[in-house]
Each structure stands twice: as C-alpha cells, then as structure tokens.
Design an enzyme around this catalytic site. Sequence first.
Site, short mmCIF file in Angstrom:
data_model
loop_
_atom_site.label_atom_id
_atom_site.label_comp_id
_atom_site.label_asym_id
_atom_site.label_seq_id
_atom_site.Cartn_x
_atom_site.Cartn_y
_atom_site.Cartn_z
N LYS A 116 -18.65 20.67 34.04
CA LYS A 116 -18.27 19.99 32.80
C LYS A 116 -19.38 20.09 31.76
O LYS A 116 -19.13 20.17 30.55
CB LYS A 116 -17.95 18.52 33.08
CG LYS A 116 -16.65 18.29 33.83
CD LYS A 116 -16.37 16.81 33.96
CE LYS A 116 -15.01 16.54 34.59
NZ LYS A 116 -14.94 16.93 36.00
N GLU A 200 -21.52 10.79 28.61
CA GLU A 200 -20.77 10.94 27.36
C GLU A 200 -20.65 9.58 26.68
O GLU A 200 -20.52 8.55 27.36
CB GLU A 200 -19.34 11.45 27.61
CG GLU A 200 -19.25 12.89 28.02
CD GLU A 200 -17.80 13.32 28.21
OE1 GLU A 200 -16.92 12.43 28.23
OE2 GLU A 200 -17.55 14.52 28.33
N ARG A 292 -5.91 25.51 36.31
CA ARG A 292 -4.85 25.55 37.33
C ARG A 292 -3.61 24.94 36.72
O ARG A 292 -3.62 24.46 35.59
CB ARG A 292 -5.25 24.75 38.55
CG ARG A 292 -5.69 23.33 38.19
CD ARG A 292 -5.93 22.46 39.40
NE ARG A 292 -6.62 21.22 39.08
CZ ARG A 292 -6.05 20.14 38.57
NH1 ARG A 292 -4.76 20.17 38.27
NH2 ARG A 292 -6.74 19.04 38.34
#
Length: 666
Positions: A116, A200, A292
């Site tokens: 990430k 974050e 995916r």
Amino acid sequence: MFDKILIANRGEIACRVIRTCRRLGIRTVAVYSQADTDAQHVRQADEAWPIGGPQPQDSYLRGDAIIEVARQSGAQAIHPGYGFLSENADFAAAVVAAGLVFIGPSAASMRKMGSKAGAKDLMAAAGVPVVPGYTGAEQSPQALAREAARIGFPLMIKAAHGGGGKGMRVVRTLEEFLPHLESCQREAAGAFGRDRVLLERYVQSPRHIEIQVFADTHSNAIHLNERECSAQRRYQKVLEESPSPFLTPELRAAMGAAAVQAARAIDYANAGTVEFIVAPSGEFYFMEINTRLQVEHPVTEMTTGLDLVEWQLRVAADKPLPLAQEQVPQRGHAIEVRLYAEDPEAGFLPGSGTLERLRLPAPGAHVRIDSGVVEGDTVSIFYDPMIAKLIVHDADRPRALARLREALAQCDVVGPKSNIAFLERLVRHPAIVGASIDTGYLDRHLDEFVPAADAAVDPQQLFAAATVQLLLQEQAQAARAAGSADPGSPWALADGWRLGHAGKRHLAFLHRGQRLLLTAQGSGGEYRIEAGGHAVTVSGARLEDGVLGARFDQRAQRFLYRAGPRRLLLHDGQSRLQLEPVEVYRRQGETQGAQDDRLRAPMPGRVVVVKAGPGESVVAGQELLVIEAMKMELALKAPRDGVVASVGAAAGEFVEADTVLITLEP
C-alpha cells in the site's frame, strides 16, 4: 479461448467461476483441502484434486501443489478467485513460468500494488489524489509514533500488504498509538506474512466508493462504473450497491477517469478495483487497487448485464475488451448483502456447524444467489463463514431495497447462528434508506442494528407465534388420533378441556434465555390468549403453505412461519421472531450460572498470544489472551478481578471451542 482451467479457490467464488465456464464450454478443475472433500465446488467441477490439510497454509496457499495439479490435469490456465493466492505476485509469476496462463494481472502489476505504501507513492506520481500520510520504510515504533504526531489525529494505521479490513486501526490520541500499532502489526503478520504498516490521515465521516476497472493487453482500459460500500462494520463491507446514491454525474466521471489513470499507471490488464475514500465535500482520495475480482462484483454485473468472469477469461486469452467506455451500460439499481454464519448479538462471533436447514429465495430476474453451500453442508471453522451472497436488482433504489427486504424475509438458516435478522434491520434503517451512511456509522450506532439482550418481544408477534403453536399441536394430536385404536376419543383432542377446569392450555417459549409464558383457551383457530398482562381474541386462524392468517381482535394479519422440533420462526413482513418451545429448553437443561472463574475459548481457533501467567493478579476487563479464528482476532478478557491459577494453552496452539484457557482464583 481455453479448453480447461483450474480454479485455485473454494466456496462460492469457485462455484461462480464454474458457472461461467460451463456456459462457455470450458472444463473446470477444482482443488480441495481435507476439510472440503464434500464441498459444492468439488461436486460442481468437472474434476477435483486434493491438495492438502484443512488449514489454508496446508492447501489453498500451496502454490506449488496447485500448479502441479494444473500440469497433471491438463489445465491451460489458473483462475485465482479472490483471497488466498489471488494477489500473490510470486504465485502469478510461478504460474506463467510453468507455461500456464494466470487469469488476472501480471506479477509486475501486482508487485506495484502489493505494498500500500509503494502504491500510494506511485499513484501520487501519476497524478491520482492520495490521502496525506507516511509510507516510509522506517518501521520502528519510535519513528512511527513521531510520524503519527506529525500527521495529527485521528489517523489510521494500515497493513502495507493485504486487505479485507485486516491490520487496520483508527487511532485518536498519541497515548493509544503504540498499543494499536502492536495489535495491527501482529494481525498483519498473521494474515499476510509481513508486519509493515503505513499511516494515513483519517478522513472524518468518509464514504467508501470503488470503481470497477478492466484493461486488456491491447492498450485498452475502461471502467464499469462504481459501487458504494460505505456500510461497513470494523472495515468489513456489509452492504454494497450500484450506482452510488452520493455521486453526481460530474463526480462519477472524475472518479472513473482517475481509476482508469491508476490502472494505466501500473500497466494493468484484467479485472481490478480502484478503491477511494470520499469526503462529505466530494473530495476523493486513492486507497488501493485490489488486483483481482471483488466479492461484490455481482452488483456491477446486475447493473451492466455483463459477465465479468467471462471478460477475465477473454482478456487472459489475449482478446481485446468487448466494449469501449461510452458503450458501458448502466441500468437500474443493484444491492448485495452477505449472509454469514455469525452471531451479531455476541459481537458477530463467527459460527460453524452443519446447515440443518437452508432456505434462500428463488433466483430470478430480480434476485441472484451466489453460494458455495447447500442444506446439509458444513460451515467449516477453517475458512470464511459466508453462507451466501444475496443480490437484488430493480429499476431504482427504493424498489431494489423493497426487493431486498422481501428476499431476506424468505431466508432461513438452522444450525449455526446467522446475521439475517441483523441484515433485515440494516436495510430498513433510516441511514440506509436515506443513503446518509458513512464508513463508521455502523460501529458508532451498532445498538440500533443489534437488539439489546433484554429487549422485549413484540406482544403481537408473540400472540401470533402462540397461535401457530396451538394449531400445530392440534394438527399433531389429530394425526396421532387418526392412527390410534379410538380416533373419535375426546381425549385425543388438543383443546385443553379436561374434567374440572375450563380448557386452559399453557404454552411456554424460550427467547434469548428468557421464559415467555402464555395461557390459551379454545381450539380450531378460535382462541383467547393471555401473556404478560395482555390478552387477545384470535379468530379464523389457519395455517397454509408456511403462512398464518388470522384475525387478532378482529384485525386480520398475515405472518410467515417455519416450525421445527427445536424452534418456531415467525415473520411479520418487517422483522423476525425466533423462539424455542419450552420442552426443548427443559431437555437441554437450565442455563448454567456464569462460571466467572474460567475463561473458555468461544470457538475453535489458534492462540495468538497469552498476556498473563500463573500467579499474576488481573482486573475485570483486562485482556488476557488473543485467539485467531475465521480470519479475525478475538481478545478474551478477565471476567472479574482475581489471580491467574492456571493457563491451559500456549501461543500457537490450536484449541477447540469451550476449552478452558485460563482459570482464576480469588
């Protein structure tokens, strides 16, 4: 196109891929663990091969064994589904190195999104909006705490690898940062094998909106509109829908363009989902790309009329996308919820066991069921406890919600506990109906969706349940009398009349541990019923095809019911009431008093960490032990103040349900 593919997954996604392959004339190879010998994906595939033990690491995570089965079976390609190895770049590369086709993005694209932290840096460089934060390699607690103080609170700690809500914590003060960091890193290491995290800024009251993207190997990349997934509990999606009721056409176009830009930035091919956090102001920020197919992909299929698995197969076979961006349809509204074997009233504790009864609505133009189990199957302790996905579609959102309520009313699960009642309350809640929900709403207002343990039973529903029970008793008595030597005997009647009293009948039910006592007089659908100081006159009561029709104090009402030897389920069209006949309660014995000197495993699982040893003094509520089961961590806390007398399990040990893990002494 391929002649034969292997599906490196299990459950409903494997069954779903099999359906598309069968329609296209492609043969399928399933793989299965020892726990899945009789699973539906094994039964539905053209052939199935064993690959190891019940634990995922011994079977569905064994890439080498899966590739070997593909070679031996003659499969030309491998579809990974979602979860397990679906986002494992090393597996994707090994598939290609074995001369097979991986039905998904390239290993190189996966590696760019596998972290990430790296993904955020890459997206920022490509001009895609990202949330301010820290993605650096320095991972010491001290360095992360400094960065947290710099970013400011509230902030979010996220596992740098993986997804699905694992390894995520919201931190609101510096004092609680390090305990949350430790828990997050431990969960990330257990779920993904790596404990790196990123930080974050936490966007207040955000919405979670994701864009379905598709790209091919011919430089084409488009999006297939959005799905809103803001209804979440502990970062796990609970309800997904398309289109988003929040987006304007302008914001939809901007987010779609950003998603396609993100896909192009990593040379993406095949299906992917670009996830965004959207602030109330409409500002949106990149979260991640799931490389995916998503669990909620049927929502997109229902609103576009497209088969995304078929698109995956065609792209993997080096064919171009069948549509251009301006040709992508958007019709009506679709909503998906997931039926789980879990107990919302016990903190959504995952369940397991045999599905003694499983009733789902009949599929049709407005209702779709994706499931990997049928009645009689077992929900295993080793995997996600999802029973089925229920997807509805109609011309607009209000009608789709009405379809969903109707479909949920038809669902029934006996065996492990389920979240059906929770979902029924969810889809009627004003925050859902008014589309005003954000990602933290359910966690902040969970009591509005899960009734209190001592919540009173609606008297009208209770009277209806009693009416059903009275009629069933009479039917059973009549059947026994018909088979007896004297079918006309007055003693064969179930109306309660006996010499010396006026025909009073007693009924008792158990509801969440509480006895509910009723008295009734009458027979043949004409009764007077009393309970808890309330009374009602019932007339014209009749059972027909699972429906009770009756007049209660001359007001006609209709109820759905399902009855069995151990329970009675009643549905009034708005909510359900489940009761146990008191006879079952007596056979099972009175509820045991709280054994507050023993801490037991609430379900089978693996002990992650033990935080107290013999001789240690503990206080009520103190975390003593953490176990991992069904992809989640459960913290077990001291039921009272005391001293640890003994510890019954060590870290890493697998324990069965009800195992005594810690014993306390005064």
